[in-house]
Design a protein around this motif. Sequence first.
Motif, PDB file in Angstrom:
ATOM      1  N   VAL B 225      38.929  39.503  40.706  1.00  0.00           N
ATOM      2  CA  VAL B 225      40.165  38.162  40.357  1.00  0.00           C
ATOM      3  C   VAL B 225      39.264  37.572  39.135  1.00  0.00           C
ATOM      4  CG1 VAL B 225      39.732  36.101  42.012  1.00  0.00           C
ATOM      5  CG2 VAL B 225      39.440  37.698  42.638  1.00  0.00           C
ATOM      6  N   PRO B 226      37.562  37.676  39.235  1.00  0.00           N
ATOM      7  CA  PRO B 226      37.559  37.046  37.960  1.00  0.00           C
ATOM      8  C   PRO B 226      37.976  37.062  36.423  1.00  0.00           C
ATOM      9  CG  PRO B 226      35.323  37.866  38.574  1.00  0.00           C
ATOM     10  CD  PRO B 226      36.912  37.832  39.312  1.00  0.00           C
ATOM     11  N   LYS B 227      37.800  38.398  36.462  1.00  0.00           N
ATOM     12  CA  LYS B 227      38.393  39.339  34.934  1.00  0.00           C
ATOM     13  C   LYS B 227      39.830  38.871  35.102  1.00  0.00           C
ATOM     14  CE  LYS B 227      38.399  42.379  31.568  1.00  0.00           C
ATOM     15  NZ  LYS B 227      39.583  41.415  31.159  1.00  0.00           N
ATOM     16  N   VAL B 228      40.551  38.085  35.819  1.00  0.00           N
ATOM     17  CA  VAL B 228      42.234  38.334  35.792  1.00  0.00           C
ATOM     18  C   VAL B 228      42.237  36.662  35.152  1.00  0.00           C
ATOM     19  CG1 VAL B 228      44.178  38.129  36.520  1.00  0.00           C
ATOM     20  CG2 VAL B 228      42.795  40.556  36.791  1.00  0.00           C
ATOM     21  N   VAL B 229      41.452  35.901  36.409  1.00  0.00           N
ATOM     22  CA  VAL B 229      42.166  34.391  35.987  1.00  0.00           C
ATOM     23  C   VAL B 229      40.564  33.510  36.047  1.00  0.00           C
ATOM     24  CG1 VAL B 229      43.856  33.827  37.925  1.00  0.00           C
ATOM     25  CG2 VAL B 229      41.063  34.625  38.653  1.00  0.00           C
ATOM     26  N   GLY B 230      39.225  33.911  35.422  1.00  0.00           N
ATOM     27  CA  GLY B 230      38.460  33.830  34.896  1.00  0.00           C
ATOM     28  C   GLY B 230      38.758  32.826  33.789  1.00  0.00           C
ATOM     29  N   GLY B 231      39.180  33.033  32.727  1.00  0.00           N
ATOM     30  CA  GLY B 231      39.941  32.497  31.638  1.00  0.00           C
ATOM     31  C   GLY B 231      38.075  32.196  30.970  1.00  0.00           C
ATOM     32  N   GLN B 232      37.888  31.247  30.436  1.00  0.00           N
ATOM     33  CA  GLN B 232      36.394  31.370  29.774  1.00  0.00           C
ATOM     34  C   GLN B 232      35.471  30.669  30.469  1.00  0.00           C
ATOM     35  OE1 GLN B 232      36.121  31.500  26.266  1.00  0.00           O
ATOM     36  NE2 GLN B 232      38.269  31.752  26.950  1.00  0.00           N
ATOM     37  N   TYR B 233      35.207  30.820  31.978  1.00  0.00           N
ATOM     38  CA  TYR B 233      34.038  31.235  33.063  1.00  0.00           C
ATOM     39  C   TYR B 233      33.426  32.373  33.237  1.00  0.00           C
ATOM     40  CZ  TYR B 233      32.037  28.813  37.136  1.00  0.00           C
ATOM     41  OH  TYR B 233      31.783  27.467  38.367  1.00  0.00           O
ATOM     42  N   SER B 514      44.392  51.290  39.547  1.00  0.00           N
ATOM     43  CA  SER B 514      43.891  50.213  39.621  1.00  0.00           C
ATOM     44  C   SER B 514      43.486  49.740  38.172  1.00  0.00           C
ATOM     45  CB  SER B 514      42.857  50.427  41.217  1.00  0.00           C
ATOM     46  OG  SER B 514      41.769  51.552  40.815  1.00  0.00           O
ATOM     47  N   VAL B 515      42.621  50.517  38.160  1.00  0.00           N
ATOM     48  CA  VAL B 515      42.208  50.531  36.166  1.00  0.00           C
ATOM     49  C   VAL B 515      43.307  50.487  35.590  1.00  0.00           C
ATOM     50  CG1 VAL B 515      41.112  51.071  34.158  1.00  0.00           C
ATOM     51  CG2 VAL B 515      40.282  51.716  37.013  1.00  0.00           C
ATOM     52  N   ALA B 516      44.619  51.147  35.547  1.00  0.00           N
ATOM     53  CA  ALA B 516      46.094  50.487  34.805  1.00  0.00           C
ATOM     54  C   ALA B 516      46.148  49.491  35.223  1.00  0.00           C
ATOM     55  CB  ALA B 516      47.137  51.588  35.709  1.00  0.00           C
ATOM     56  N   VAL B 517      46.237  48.872  36.358  1.00  0.00           N
ATOM     57  CA  VAL B 517      46.170  46.924  36.452  1.00  0.00           C
ATOM     58  C   VAL B 517      45.697  46.335  35.927  1.00  0.00           C
ATOM     59  CG1 VAL B 517      46.691  45.246  38.524  1.00  0.00           C
ATOM     60  CG2 VAL B 517      46.958  47.838  39.182  1.00  0.00           C
ATOM     61  N   LEU B 518      44.196  46.592  35.845  1.00  0.00           N
ATOM     62  CA  LEU B 518      43.300  45.828  35.037  1.00  0.00           C
ATOM     63  C   LEU B 518      43.638  46.342  33.358  1.00  0.00           C
ATOM     64  CD1 LEU B 518      40.162  44.412  34.727  1.00  0.00           C
ATOM     65  CD2 LEU B 518      39.047  46.747  34.081  1.00  0.00           C
ATOM     66  N   ASN B 519      44.314  47.200  33.341  1.00  0.00           N
ATOM     67  CA  ASN B 519      43.832  47.014  31.517  1.00  0.00           C
ATOM     68  C   ASN B 519      45.529  46.765  31.312  1.00  0.00           C
ATOM     69  OD1 ASN B 519      42.271  48.405  30.919  1.00  0.00           O
ATOM     70  ND2 ASN B 519      42.093  50.380  31.658  1.00  0.00           N
ATOM     71  N   MET B 520      46.294  46.932  32.076  1.00  0.00           N
ATOM     72  CA  MET B 520      47.817  45.978  31.735  1.00  0.00           C
ATOM     73  C   MET B 520      47.897  44.490  31.091  1.00  0.00           C
ATOM     74  SD  MET B 520      50.515  49.288  32.997  1.00  0.00           S
ATOM     75  CE  MET B 520      50.020  49.014  35.249  1.00  0.00           C
ATOM     76  N   ASP B 521      46.739  44.365  33.118  1.00  0.00           N
ATOM     77  CA  ASP B 521      46.746  42.738  32.857  1.00  0.00           C
ATOM     78  C   ASP B 521      46.426  42.760  31.391  1.00  0.00           C
ATOM     79  OD1 ASP B 521      46.765  40.202  34.029  1.00  0.00           O
ATOM     80  OD2 ASP B 521      44.674  40.296  33.523  1.00  0.00           O
ATOM     81  N   ASP B 522      45.430  42.779  30.398  1.00  0.00           N
ATOM     82  CA  ASP B 522      44.305  42.398  29.608  1.00  0.00           C
ATOM     83  C   ASP B 522      45.666  42.597  28.631  1.00  0.00           C
ATOM     84  OD1 ASP B 522      41.781  42.591  29.926  1.00  0.00           O
ATOM     85  OD2 ASP B 522      41.008  44.185  29.222  1.00  0.00           O
ATOM     86  N   ALA B 523      46.832  43.725  28.537  1.00  0.00           N
ATOM     87  CA  ALA B 523      47.107  44.169  27.256  1.00  0.00           C
ATOM     88  C   ALA B 523      48.405  43.241  27.220  1.00  0.00           C
ATOM     89  CB  ALA B 523      47.793  45.638  27.523  1.00  0.00           C
ATOM     90  N   GLY B 524      48.482  41.970  28.694  1.00  0.00           N
ATOM     91  CA  GLY B 524      49.349  40.795  28.188  1.00  0.00           C
ATOM     92  C   GLY B 524      51.025  41.200  29.107  1.00  0.00           C
ATOM     93  N   GLU B 525      50.133  42.634  29.813  1.00  0.00           N
ATOM     94  CA  GLU B 525      51.882  43.323  30.695  1.00  0.00           C
ATOM     95  C   GLU B 525      51.630  42.882  32.085  1.00  0.00           C
ATOM     96  OE1 GLU B 525      53.601  45.934  28.748  1.00  0.00           O
ATOM     97  OE2 GLU B 525      52.528  46.276  27.368  1.00  0.00           O
TER      98      GLU B 525
END
Lengths: 369, 564
Positions: B225-233, B514-525
């Motif tokens: 959760v914080p990885k995706v919506v944490g922003g600068q927090y 699950s890691v792919a979800v993380l990486n695709m989100d990181d890549a803006g996909e």
Amino acid sequence: MTGKDAYLKVENLTKMFGDFTALEDISLEVFEGEFVCFLGPSGCGKTTLLRAIAGLDIQTHGRVEQAGKDISGLPPLERDFGIVFQSYALFPNLTVHQNVAYGLVSRKTSKPEIDARVAELLESVGLVDQEDKYPAQLSGGQQQRVALSRALATKPGLLLLDEPLSALDAKVRIRLRHEIKALQHQLGVTTIMVTHDQEEALTMADRIVVINEGVIEQVGTPQDIYSRPVNPFVADFIGTMNFLSGVAGNQAQVRLGDIELTTNNCPDGIQKDDPITVCIRPEDIATRGVTPDTENAVPTVIETLEFLGSFYRASLAVQDAGETTIRADFSINLVRDLDIKEGQEFTVALPSDHIRVYGEIFTHADDLI
Amino acid sequence: MAPAAALGIVRHKVSSEDWIMRGILGAIALYLLVAIVLPLYALLSKGFQDKDGNFTGLDNFTEFFTTPALSQSVANSLTISSISTVIVVSLAFVYAYALTRSCMAFKSLFKGIALIPILMPSLLPAISLIFMFGKQGFLTFMLFGNEIYGPIGIVMGEVIYIFPHVLMIILISMSMSDGRLYEASQSLGAGPVRTFFTVTLPSIRYGLVSAGFVAFTLIITDFGVPKVVGGQYNVLATDVYKQVIGRQDFEMGAVVSMVLLVPAVIAFAADRIIQRKQVAILTARAVPYAPTPSPRFDAIMTAYCALVGIVIVGILSVAMFASLVKFWPYNLSLTLANYDFSLRDGGGGDSYFNSVKMASWTAVIGTCVIFTGAYLVEKSKGFLAGRAAMQFLVMMPMAVPGLSLGLAYIFFFNHPGNPLNFLYHTLPILVICTITHFYTVSHLTAITALKQIDNEFESVSASLKVPFYKTFWRVTVPICVPAILDISMYLFVNAMTTVSAVVFLYSPDTALASVAVLNMDDAGEQASAAAMGIMIVLTAGGARLLHAVLTRGLARRTQAWRKR
């Protein structure tokens, strides 16, 4: 029984759980074909002794010998016994047939032989038509019989029964007592049963071993134990007993207050004026044809008459012996014939043959409640 | 009579059976030693070393607490975890109250809906929140100018993600309440409010506290959760990731994950103590509570559950919808293009099959090992020291957050001197790590089932000269099939959704969904990330459905011997 070699010998067996001594220096012999009951109050160590004999909880010290072979430290798998637990421990996912055949299957017995043996066992306990049912579909008594058949299937040299009847209704229990005893007699298998129910032990056993607080109090036939208990504990634990405190008199004399009684059972080593406990069972008190001249006649007043169906239990106040009360059994006939009422004076006699004297002060368990 | 012999302590002959038992138990203990104790030791010692492996004492910790950017994370983590815990426990309490104490309709439907988040990796609700409340979100106006990226988003995401876990704990403690106490309270003239404070609350207070601890631990150690919506927090969980993956500062990563270990261990210890007390208040003669209908109360409760249900279903639907449109929110025409993972970053389509493979192995091997281990701990005789050690070992994984476990695995298995080094970056290490991560709960499930079996089965089979393993296979396992299915389902679903431990351990060949979800989100996909998240939900949901069908079928088949 002496002369024969014992089938099972327990020698100086002690079992410790940490600092707690559950069994202390138990020695015991069981003969071939005998039915022995371990009887005692809960927590006395009787089940611990059974489990030590089975190898389920091996003793701390001491020897166990079965059929001439030292089995003291052997695991249960290498011993020769069948066992029935209070819970029966029937395998719930196997049918009656599969449960009974359980021990046979692993012995490479052929299938027809197994089927024949199972059928034979189920017939002897009257469950032939229940073969394909699961344990949960049977009554408690039927489950008990299946457990017994399973234990006997492999023809063990020793049958161990751990409170096998205590989970059953009173009526079923009485019927199964006879069935088990008859089956045991027919098969001649040496059997040890643990029970806290004295009636069960008295009706089923060839010999009873009374155990209390980890030691053997007395070993003997049911008649022995009942009529000649060696100490107040056994006297109290089995049957009903009057415990009267008195002092020793000359030779075979004892005194209860002002009353002098003659006894044939005074133990050795008791000096005149020693405090003693005088015991007599309510049913042994003589009530008919007693005159003041009868031996050990005791004048009493009837305090209460408790109707118990086939007889009355009377509480008799003995004025000449302080506040002492004696319980005595009055037959229905007696009460009817003599028109006995509460509050009436009545003389009874304590036959010298039935009086037992113990050289120790005993507090009746009921008084502690 | 041989009195001299009586003095000696009887030597137990150890049978071949006992050796088999001890051998298997020893093997499982060895597994736990390698899979949790040694890695944890490697992690802890790393925290006291510099980059070259020299012992530096507390220097790393001093650096951690004197670097404001790092120590701020501690405060942040504690803040959002506390707030989320209070919110989620309150929401779940009312939900559980509705399910157990009202006569509302559709109870099993509402219960099913509430459990949906269990099927998601924690990244997915967070991604959904961005679709709803992000810069192009359709609900952004509801934030009144606040940003979803930061504490607000984290708290919202965590509450949704943790909700089913907390709900289940509270439900269990509520369903154990004794109905006779309510009758007594009513017959003594106490009104509903007084009954609530004198009967309901005291009887479930341990459950509530336990739920609170579990929620706090899950939130503070959650990373998705914080990885995706944490922003600068910054929070502790994302710090571990940033230190290790971003800055390659393994020593500082070890320090942060040790700090993360502290609240987890405290919460774990507190929970164990409370659970012991919870058992004590329940008597065998308790009568289950049966609610009485009350139209007004039931209506209020239905409305509440519907509201919560809409939020949960909404989160899932938004993710699903966003994954099925061309370009959220500008082009809403439907497409399956986002499900073509071969074009995306983060492992491509293989990652999904890797995940299914990994989850299946975890379920099969994990169930066998854990159930056998639990059986031996519970039913074997003697060998007390070995069994006590085992009981300690099996509880350890529960106290170790996934991120710490994953990092510990890097230190231990990637060490050049480790003979097990060949496992690093392989599928087996992911399976080992995942089994270990979820070992404790599975073990406790098995123990609960085994405790209900007559203890004398082993004695009886010994008296019949049948070795224990035959009885284990013919009797114990068949009786425990429902629990065995539960364990394998639990392991499969968690293996599909977990990110925290495996994120440090995958290689390009063993990338997971699950890691792919993380990486695709990181890549803006985000759309593809959502698509992969939905694939996980569908797979985990499918497993659950299969589990339900199997359990029901089994119940019918074994009805004959289960019920009179």
